[in-house]
Motif scaffolding. Structure first.
Motif, PDB file in Angstrom:
ATOM      1  N   GLN A 165       0.843  -1.028  -0.002  1.00 14.64           N
ATOM      2  CA  GLN A 165      -0.235  -0.205  -0.008  1.00 14.64           C
ATOM      3  C   GLN A 165       1.259   1.050   0.097  1.00 14.64           C
ATOM      4  O   GLN A 165       1.948   1.251   1.155  1.00 14.64           O
ATOM      5  CB  GLN A 165      -0.721   0.238   1.538  1.00 14.64           C
ATOM      6  CG  GLN A 165      -1.697   0.839   1.393  1.00 14.64           C
ATOM      7  CD  GLN A 165      -2.753   1.383   1.900  1.00 14.64           C
ATOM      8  OE1 GLN A 165      -2.469   1.023   3.532  1.00 14.64           O
ATOM      9  NE2 GLN A 165      -3.586   1.652   2.421  1.00 14.64           N
ATOM     10  N   VAL A 166       0.735   1.911  -1.321  1.00 15.48           N
ATOM     11  CA  VAL A 166       0.722   3.217  -0.859  1.00 15.48           C
ATOM     12  C   VAL A 166       0.408   4.469  -0.607  1.00 15.48           C
ATOM     13  O   VAL A 166      -0.252   4.842  -1.372  1.00 15.48           O
ATOM     14  CB  VAL A 166       2.433   3.733  -2.203  1.00 15.48           C
ATOM     15  CG1 VAL A 166       2.793   4.939  -2.660  1.00 15.48           C
ATOM     16  CG2 VAL A 166       3.114   1.887  -2.464  1.00 15.48           C
ATOM     17  N   VAL A 167       0.906   5.175   0.383  1.00 15.65           N
ATOM     18  CA  VAL A 167       0.269   6.515   0.861  1.00 15.65           C
ATOM     19  C   VAL A 167       0.649   7.858   0.400  1.00 15.65           C
ATOM     20  O   VAL A 167       1.963   8.320   0.932  1.00 15.65           O
ATOM     21  CB  VAL A 167      -0.381   6.617   2.385  1.00 15.65           C
ATOM     22  CG1 VAL A 167      -1.304   7.871   2.588  1.00 15.65           C
ATOM     23  CG2 VAL A 167      -1.048   4.938   2.429  1.00 15.65           C
ATOM     24  N   THR A 168       0.852   8.538  -0.302  1.00 17.12           N
ATOM     25  CA  THR A 168       0.772   9.753  -0.286  1.00 17.12           C
ATOM     26  C   THR A 168       0.730  10.518   0.375  1.00 17.12           C
ATOM     27  O   THR A 168      -0.503  10.347   1.683  1.00 17.12           O
ATOM     28  CB  THR A 168      -0.105  10.121  -1.699  1.00 17.12           C
ATOM     29  OG1 THR A 168      -1.180  11.006  -1.134  1.00 17.12           O
ATOM     30  CG2 THR A 168       0.210  10.056  -3.289  1.00 17.12           C
ATOM     31  N   MET A 169       1.323  11.738   0.820  1.00 20.80           N
ATOM     32  CA  MET A 169       1.028  13.028   2.020  1.00 20.80           C
ATOM     33  C   MET A 169      -0.417  13.915   1.745  1.00 20.80           C
ATOM     34  O   MET A 169      -0.326  13.787   2.657  1.00 20.80           O
ATOM     35  CB  MET A 169       2.622  13.679   1.202  1.00 20.80           C
ATOM     36  CG  MET A 169       4.464  13.605   1.903  1.00 20.80           C
ATOM     37  SD  MET A 169       4.185  12.032   3.034  1.00 20.80           S
ATOM     38  CE  MET A 169       3.262  13.698   4.664  1.00 20.80           C
ATOM     39  N   GLN A 170      -0.893  14.115   0.373  1.00 15.92           N
ATOM     40  CA  GLN A 170      -2.243  14.373   0.308  1.00 15.92           C
ATOM     41  C   GLN A 170      -2.804  13.140   1.245  1.00 15.92           C
ATOM     42  O   GLN A 170      -3.940  14.178   2.191  1.00 15.92           O
ATOM     43  CB  GLN A 170      -2.020  14.996  -1.053  1.00 15.92           C
ATOM     44  CG  GLN A 170      -3.562  15.070  -1.323  1.00 15.92           C
ATOM     45  CD  GLN A 170      -3.969  15.962  -2.813  1.00 15.92           C
ATOM     46  OE1 GLN A 170      -3.567  15.106  -3.186  1.00 15.92           O
ATOM     47  NE2 GLN A 170      -5.501  16.690  -2.993  1.00 15.92           N
ATOM     48  N   GLN A 171      -2.988  12.334   0.764  1.00 18.72           N
ATOM     49  CA  GLN A 171      -3.646  11.153   1.363  1.00 18.72           C
ATOM     50  C   GLN A 171      -3.825  11.385   3.079  1.00 18.72           C
ATOM     51  O   GLN A 171      -4.785  11.417   3.480  1.00 18.72           O
ATOM     52  CB  GLN A 171      -3.557   9.593   0.074  1.00 18.72           C
ATOM     53  CG  GLN A 171      -4.158   9.425  -0.778  1.00 18.72           C
ATOM     54  CD  GLN A 171      -3.567   8.317  -1.435  1.00 18.72           C
ATOM     55  OE1 GLN A 171      -2.400   8.017  -1.117  1.00 18.72           O
ATOM     56  NE2 GLN A 171      -4.055   8.438  -2.661  1.00 18.72           N
ATOM     57  N   ALA A 172      -2.177  11.077   3.155  1.00 18.78           N
ATOM     58  CA  ALA A 172      -2.072  11.010   4.386  1.00 18.78           C
ATOM     59  C   ALA A 172      -2.206  11.929   5.373  1.00 18.78           C
ATOM     60  O   ALA A 172      -3.022  11.784   6.373  1.00 18.78           O
ATOM     61  CB  ALA A 172       0.087  10.741   4.782  1.00 18.78           C
ATOM     62  N   LEU A 173      -2.528  13.391   5.098  1.00 16.70           N
ATOM     63  CA  LEU A 173      -2.642  14.572   5.730  1.00 16.70           C
ATOM     64  C   LEU A 173      -4.171  14.610   6.185  1.00 16.70           C
ATOM     65  O   LEU A 173      -4.569  15.026   6.910  1.00 16.70           O
ATOM     66  CB  LEU A 173      -2.088  16.115   5.244  1.00 16.70           C
ATOM     67  CG  LEU A 173      -0.585  15.538   5.589  1.00 16.70           C
ATOM     68  CD1 LEU A 173       0.217  16.919   5.126  1.00 16.70           C
ATOM     69  CD2 LEU A 173      -0.395  16.327   7.085  1.00 16.70           C
ATOM     70  N   THR A 174      -4.681  14.081   4.662  1.00 15.64           N
ATOM     71  CA  THR A 174      -6.205  14.084   4.280  1.00 15.64           C
ATOM     72  C   THR A 174      -7.032  13.689   5.323  1.00 15.64           C
ATOM     73  O   THR A 174      -8.164  13.801   6.094  1.00 15.64           O
ATOM     74  CB  THR A 174      -6.777  13.662   3.041  1.00 15.64           C
ATOM     75  OG1 THR A 174      -6.059  14.476   2.507  1.00 15.64           O
ATOM     76  CG2 THR A 174      -8.284  13.882   3.485  1.00 15.64           C
ATOM     77  N   GLN A 175      -6.397  12.072   5.534  1.00 13.67           N
ATOM     78  CA  GLN A 175      -7.100  11.217   7.169  1.00 13.67           C
ATOM     79  C   GLN A 175      -6.415  11.687   7.787  1.00 13.67           C
ATOM     80  O   GLN A 175      -7.260  11.048   9.127  1.00 13.67           O
ATOM     81  CB  GLN A 175      -5.326   9.675   6.202  1.00 13.67           C
ATOM     82  CG  GLN A 175      -6.591   8.853   7.786  1.00 13.67           C
ATOM     83  CD  GLN A 175      -5.527   7.126   7.477  1.00 13.67           C
ATOM     84  OE1 GLN A 175      -5.116   7.129   6.462  1.00 13.67           O
ATOM     85  NE2 GLN A 175      -5.683   6.360   8.378  1.00 13.67           N
ATOM     86  N   PHE A 176      -5.247  12.178   9.059  1.00 15.21           N
ATOM     87  CA  PHE A 176      -4.749  12.639   9.883  1.00 15.21           C
ATOM     88  C   PHE A 176      -5.719  14.066  10.161  1.00 15.21           C
ATOM     89  O   PHE A 176      -6.631  13.295  11.597  1.00 15.21           O
ATOM     90  CB  PHE A 176      -3.748  13.379   9.461  1.00 15.21           C
ATOM     91  CG  PHE A 176      -3.056  14.380  10.990  1.00 15.21           C
ATOM     92  CD1 PHE A 176      -2.319  13.698  12.474  1.00 15.21           C
ATOM     93  CD2 PHE A 176      -3.754  15.696  11.010  1.00 15.21           C
ATOM     94  CE1 PHE A 176      -2.434  14.142  13.018  1.00 15.21           C
ATOM     95  CE2 PHE A 176      -2.607  16.287  12.164  1.00 15.21           C
ATOM     96  CZ  PHE A 176      -2.318  16.053  13.215  1.00 15.21           C
TER      97      PHE A 176
END
Length: 429
Positions: A137-148
């Motif tokens: 699974q690869v998570v971009t920083m945009q996806q990571a911050l959105t989830q955060f």
């Protein structure tokens, strides 16, 4: 169904051949085992080799790796899929049908088994297939911050252990691997049962016992939950008042989602197969060193057990709580305080665990009789430290001290010890 599987497999390879630009993502989403046709698997492996070497992935380069005898197969794949549109759908269809094919093969083997051990192994493999997820699974920083930011707007609920002081230290979640260690007769089984019963109010919990019968575990549970003398239960001499308490608390006990599973002689695969079949969110194992495992020596066996339990927790999102023995060295030291090095037979346990709890008899000479210490030796997500628990052997239950209670209990013990000493002197005179 077989035709559907083959069509999907040919379509996936065809999409790769007609549109090399999708090679990176397609290879990321798939693996060789997804292909049941050996020749298609050969083509896939050639594509992986080319992509890894930084070379173009197309019909010409793949033919160069596989050989001219693959001309017809490559042309057939491209005829099936003139465009790459829908390639993700083809992958999903292929993987689903491949799983079904593998399950059917296991079912055929299961129909021919002659031993229950072999059957459990096959059922474990079936559980693994049914619960398969993407390996990467690869998570971009945009996806990571959105989830955060999304998560921070919601209050998080951690798994409660039933002790406030422990809950304030451990931030336990599904997928964690926790060790509860102790010397024999320290009370770790009773403590684990109490924790399991508490968690069973919210989640489906499996208590896998490799040592104690379900009847004996039930006796302890009833003693603890219904506040009944454990000796009376064992001798079947419950008083009318205890019968009344048992009837009063029966509904609460029955509403628990806790299940007791005798697991003597089981391996981790057997536990996993049952946990998946019973949909256990939390698994207690009593205890780790009794699990059956392969290995040339005892250290290697326990290492393999620890690794397998850790993988079981992470891969399937199950909270795994394994009881473990502490070595005698923990009681030989002056302060009798256990350390991570006291975990018996393998250092792998302390490496794999997200948290390690040690239960031991309070060594303080002023400690009330039967008091225990629960020490957090390892904690990836919170604080270390210890606190005292009052253990009532007559009901097989643990309780936290309220502020000031422990000091009062120790003062009472000092006074009792002094009185006994004076009485002994008077008798001697």
């Amino acid at each position: 169904m077989v035709k559907a599987t083959l069509d999907a497999e040919y379509s996936v390879i065809g999409c790769l051949l007609v549109d090399p630009s999708i090679a990176g993502e397609l290879l990321y989403r798939t693996r060789p085992e997804d292909f049941t046709v050996p020749e298609l698997r050969t083509v896939y492996n050639a594509a992986v080799k080319l992509f890894g070497a930084g070379r173009p992935v197309d019909a010409v380069t793949i033919r160069g790796v596989c050989g001219a005898e693959y001309n017809d197969l490559l042309m057939q794949c491209m005829d099936v899929t003139p465009t790459s549109f829908g390639w993700r759908t083809y992958i999903s269809a292929m993987q689903e049908q491949t799983r079904v094919t593998r399950l059917r093969t296991l079912a055929a083997e299961l129909a021919e088994v002659r031993t229950s051990d072999k059957a459990r192994d096959l059922l474990g493999q079936a559980g693994e297939i049914l619960s398969e997820k993407n390996r990467t699974q690869v998570v971009t920083m945009q996806q990571a911050l959105t989830q955060f930011f999304s998560e921070q707007g919601e209050k998080r609920r951690f798994i409660s252990w039933g002790f406030d002081k422990l809950d304030r230290r451990l931030y336990t979640d599904y997928g964690d691997f926790v060790i509860v260690a102790g010397r024999p007769s320290a009370g770790k089984t009773a403590l684990a049962l109490q924790m399991a019963a508490h968690m069973g109010r919210q989640d489906k919990v499996g208590f896998y016992s490799l040592e104690t019968s379900t009847a004996k575990l039930t006796n302890r549970l009833v003693a603890s939950r219904c506040i009944i003398d454990f000796g009376h239960i064992n001798r079947r001499e419950m008083t009318p008042e205890e019968w009344e308490r048992a009837a009063k608390w029966k509904k609460e006990v029955l509403e628990s989602k806790l299940e007791l599973i005798p697991a003597s002689g089981w391996g981790v695969q057997d536990i996993l197969a049952t946990a998946l079949a019973r949909q256990h969110r939390v698994v207690f194992v009593d205890y780790l060193q009794l699990i059956r495992a392969a290995g040339r020596n005892r250290t290697e066996q326990v290492t393999n057990i620890s690794l397998a339990l850790h993988e079981m927790a992470q891969a399937h999102g199950i909270l795994v709580v394994a009881l473990s023995q502490l070595s005698r060295a923990s009681t030989d030291r002056a302060d009798a305080t256990p350390t991570l090095a006291d975990l018996r037979e393998s250092g792998q346990i302390e490496q794999d665990a997200d948290a390690v709890l040690a239960l031991y008899i309070d060594p303080d000479e002023d400690a009330p009789m039967d008091d225990r210490k629960l020490r957090v030796l390892k904690n990836k997500e919170g604080r270390l430290g210890d606190f005292s628990l009052a253990f009532d052997g007559s009901t097989q239950s643990f309780a936290e001290y309220m502020d000031g209670q422990l000091a009062a209990a120790r003062q009472i013990k000092k006074m009792e010890d002094k009185r006994h000493e004076q009485m002994s002197l008077q008798k001697a005179e």
